[in-house]
Design a protein around this motif. Structure first.
Motif, short mmCIF file in Angstrom:
data_model
loop_
_atom_site.label_atom_id
_atom_site.label_comp_id
_atom_site.label_asym_id
_atom_site.label_seq_id
_atom_site.Cartn_x
_atom_site.Cartn_y
_atom_site.Cartn_z
N ALA A 177 0.83 -1.21 0.00
CA ALA A 177 0.00 0.00 0.00
C ALA A 177 0.86 1.26 0.00
CB ALA A 177 -0.93 -0.01 1.21
N ILE A 178 1.96 1.23 0.73
CA ILE A 178 2.89 2.37 0.73
C ILE A 178 3.50 2.54 -0.66
CG2 ILE A 178 5.06 3.25 1.66
CD1 ILE A 178 4.32 1.82 4.30
N LEU A 179 3.88 1.43 -1.27
CA LEU A 179 4.46 1.46 -2.61
C LEU A 179 3.49 2.05 -3.62
CD1 LEU A 179 6.92 0.45 -4.35
CD2 LEU A 179 5.56 -1.61 -4.76
N ALA A 180 2.20 1.81 -3.41
CA ALA A 180 1.18 2.25 -4.37
C ALA A 180 1.01 3.77 -4.40
CB ALA A 180 -0.15 1.59 -4.04
N GLN A 181 1.50 4.45 -3.39
CA GLN A 181 1.36 5.90 -3.35
C GLN A 181 2.19 6.53 -4.49
OE1 GLN A 181 2.47 7.19 0.59
NE2 GLN A 181 0.99 5.85 1.59
N GLY A 182 1.51 7.22 -5.36
CA GLY A 182 2.20 7.84 -6.49
C GLY A 182 2.45 6.91 -7.65
N VAL A 183 1.77 5.75 -7.68
CA VAL A 183 1.98 4.81 -8.77
C VAL A 183 1.58 5.42 -10.12
CG1 VAL A 183 -0.31 3.70 -8.69
CG2 VAL A 183 1.69 2.37 -9.42
N GLU A 184 0.77 6.46 -10.08
CA GLU A 184 0.35 7.12 -11.32
C GLU A 184 1.52 7.76 -12.06
OE1 GLU A 184 -0.82 7.78 -8.32
OE2 GLU A 184 -2.90 7.02 -8.29
N ARG A 185 2.65 7.90 -11.39
CA ARG A 185 3.80 8.57 -12.01
C ARG A 185 4.78 7.61 -12.67
NH1 ARG A 185 3.20 11.59 -7.19
NH2 ARG A 185 4.91 10.48 -6.16
N VAL A 186 4.54 6.30 -12.59
CA VAL A 186 5.46 5.36 -13.23
C VAL A 186 5.18 5.28 -14.72
CG1 VAL A 186 5.58 4.04 -11.08
CG2 VAL A 186 4.09 3.25 -12.93
N ALA A 187 6.16 4.80 -15.47
CA ALA A 187 6.02 4.73 -16.93
C ALA A 187 5.27 3.47 -17.36
CB ALA A 187 7.39 4.78 -17.59
N VAL A 188 5.67 2.33 -16.81
CA VAL A 188 5.06 1.04 -17.12
C VAL A 188 5.09 0.20 -15.85
CG1 VAL A 188 5.23 -1.09 -18.50
CG2 VAL A 188 5.85 1.10 -19.53
N VAL A 189 4.08 -0.64 -15.66
CA VAL A 189 4.09 -1.61 -14.57
C VAL A 189 4.22 -3.00 -15.18
CG1 VAL A 189 2.83 -2.65 -12.65
CG2 VAL A 189 2.69 -0.19 -13.03
N VAL A 190 5.16 -3.78 -14.64
CA VAL A 190 5.38 -5.15 -15.11
C VAL A 190 4.90 -6.13 -14.04
CG1 VAL A 190 7.11 -6.84 -15.85
CG2 VAL A 190 7.37 -4.43 -16.48
N ASP A 191 4.04 -7.04 -14.46
CA ASP A 191 3.53 -8.10 -13.60
C ASP A 191 4.38 -9.34 -13.77
OD1 ASP A 191 2.10 -10.16 -12.36
OD2 ASP A 191 0.61 -10.29 -13.98
N ALA A 192 5.31 -9.55 -12.83
CA ALA A 192 6.13 -10.77 -12.80
C ALA A 192 5.89 -11.49 -11.48
CB ALA A 192 7.61 -10.42 -12.97
N LEU A 193 4.63 -11.53 -11.06
CA LEU A 193 4.29 -12.05 -9.75
C LEU A 193 4.21 -13.57 -9.72
CD1 LEU A 193 1.63 -9.35 -8.83
CD2 LEU A 193 3.83 -9.70 -7.67
N LEU A 194 3.29 -14.12 -10.50
CA LEU A 194 3.08 -15.56 -10.50
C LEU A 194 2.92 -16.06 -11.93
CD1 LEU A 194 0.47 -15.92 -7.61
CD2 LEU A 194 2.94 -16.29 -7.46
N GLY A 195 3.48 -17.23 -12.21
CA GLY A 195 3.34 -17.81 -13.53
C GLY A 195 2.34 -18.93 -13.54
N THR A 196 2.81 -20.15 -13.76
CA THR A 196 1.92 -21.31 -13.83
C THR A 196 1.51 -21.77 -12.44
OG1 THR A 196 3.78 -22.85 -13.80
CG2 THR A 196 3.04 -22.07 -15.95
N GLY A 197 0.43 -22.52 -12.41
CA GLY A 197 0.06 -23.21 -11.18
C GLY A 197 -0.76 -22.42 -10.18
N VAL A 198 -1.33 -21.28 -10.57
CA VAL A 198 -2.16 -20.51 -9.64
C VAL A 198 -3.52 -21.18 -9.49
CG1 VAL A 198 -3.23 -18.29 -9.20
CG2 VAL A 198 -0.99 -18.40 -10.28
#
Length: 285
Positions: A177-198
């Protein structure tokens, strides 16, 4: 949004072949991403053409992909090389997406990485993007202070030497939640959280990271997913809750059945299929 530390910038690299994309024989296998001098000069359309052979292969599911990975390693292909090619491909696609949307060098690239190999691909992408001159925030999202796999851990450690990368660990939802503050100012967000098996509903801190990605997308930030948007089953296309909705997904080796299914394709956006060095013989076995 945290600001990456500012160390003395490296001198600009000399012009390379990446500035003038190399024409390839349409019937020849393209260079692997980590060996392709033209990769970072290509658009999304150029990457699709470069990887056309992989994109035209028959699709497979998650278990078949895990089997192909295991067989490749049994044939002597090092897992660290597979990860290097995957992360390099992701980095090239991130740059192409940022350039296409007019966001390259307009803010940091935020890469949200899980503790496994999907996150390891994200760490490799962070290194390559840093060397392209991007500011990068690489976030390890997980309760443990280090990635769980040896390849992912090695690539996490390598980021310490990168001038334009800030590493952050978010073990609990509050940190996300702290990280999310000001997320509007980033250029791109990359989702490398989970791959197979969810399977089943996501748990924190991964769940909060997926919600952060949703907030960024609502603010108009381009989203790129690594292998699959988090919470999409690569075999069936079934969705867990919550799920990442990406503008671009970079998957590896062969198309995935789950990303072609109706529900999976609805959240995958444009799908690119990058070769990562798995031999063709693996698919014949």
């Amino acid at each position: 949004m945290p600001t990456p530390r500012r160390n003395p910038a490296r001198p600009p690299a000399a012009p390379t072949a990446a500035e003038a994309p190399v024409a390839l024989d349409s019937h020849a296998a393209p260079p692997l991403p980590s060996e392709d001098p033209a990769l970072f000069g290509l658009t999304l359309e150029g990457l699709a053409k470069r990887w056309a052979r992989s994109m035209e292969l028959p699709p497979i599911g998650a278990e078949a992909m895990r089997g192909a990975d295991r067989k490749a390693q049994a044939m002597g292909v090092m897992s660290i090389r597979l990860m290097e090619n995957a992360g390099c491909a992701v980095a090239a696609a991130v740059k192409a997406l940022a350039v296409k949307t007019g966001r390259w060098e307009k803010g940091p690239i935020l890469i949200l990485c899980g503790p496994g190999n999907n996150g390891g691909d994200g760490f490799v992408a962070a290194r390559h993007l840093s060397r392209q001159g991007a500011r990068v925030v690489a976030v390890l999202v997980g309760t443990e202070g280090r990635p769980v796999g040896k390849d992912a851990a090695r690539n996490w450690d390598r980021l310490e030497a990168e001038d334009h990368v800030e590493r952050i660990h978010t073990p609990v939802a509050r940190d996300v939640a702290i990280l999310a503050q000001g997320v509007e100012r980033v250029a791109v967000v990359v989702d490398a959280l989970l791959g197979t098996g969810v399977q089943g509903p996501l748990r924190d801190p991964i769940r909060s990271a997926v919600e952060l990605i949703g907030r960024a997308r609502s603010a108009g930030i381009p989203i790129l997913a690594v292998d699959t948007p988090t919470a999409v089953d690569l075999t069936s296309g079934d969705l867990s809750d919550p799920v990442v909705s990406a503008h671009v997904t970079v998957t590896f080796h062969r198309p995935k059945t789950g990303l072609l299914a109706r529900r999976g394709s609805a959240v995958a956006g444009r799908v690119l299929v990058a070769p990562i060095g798995i031999p063709q013989e693996v698919d014949r076995g």
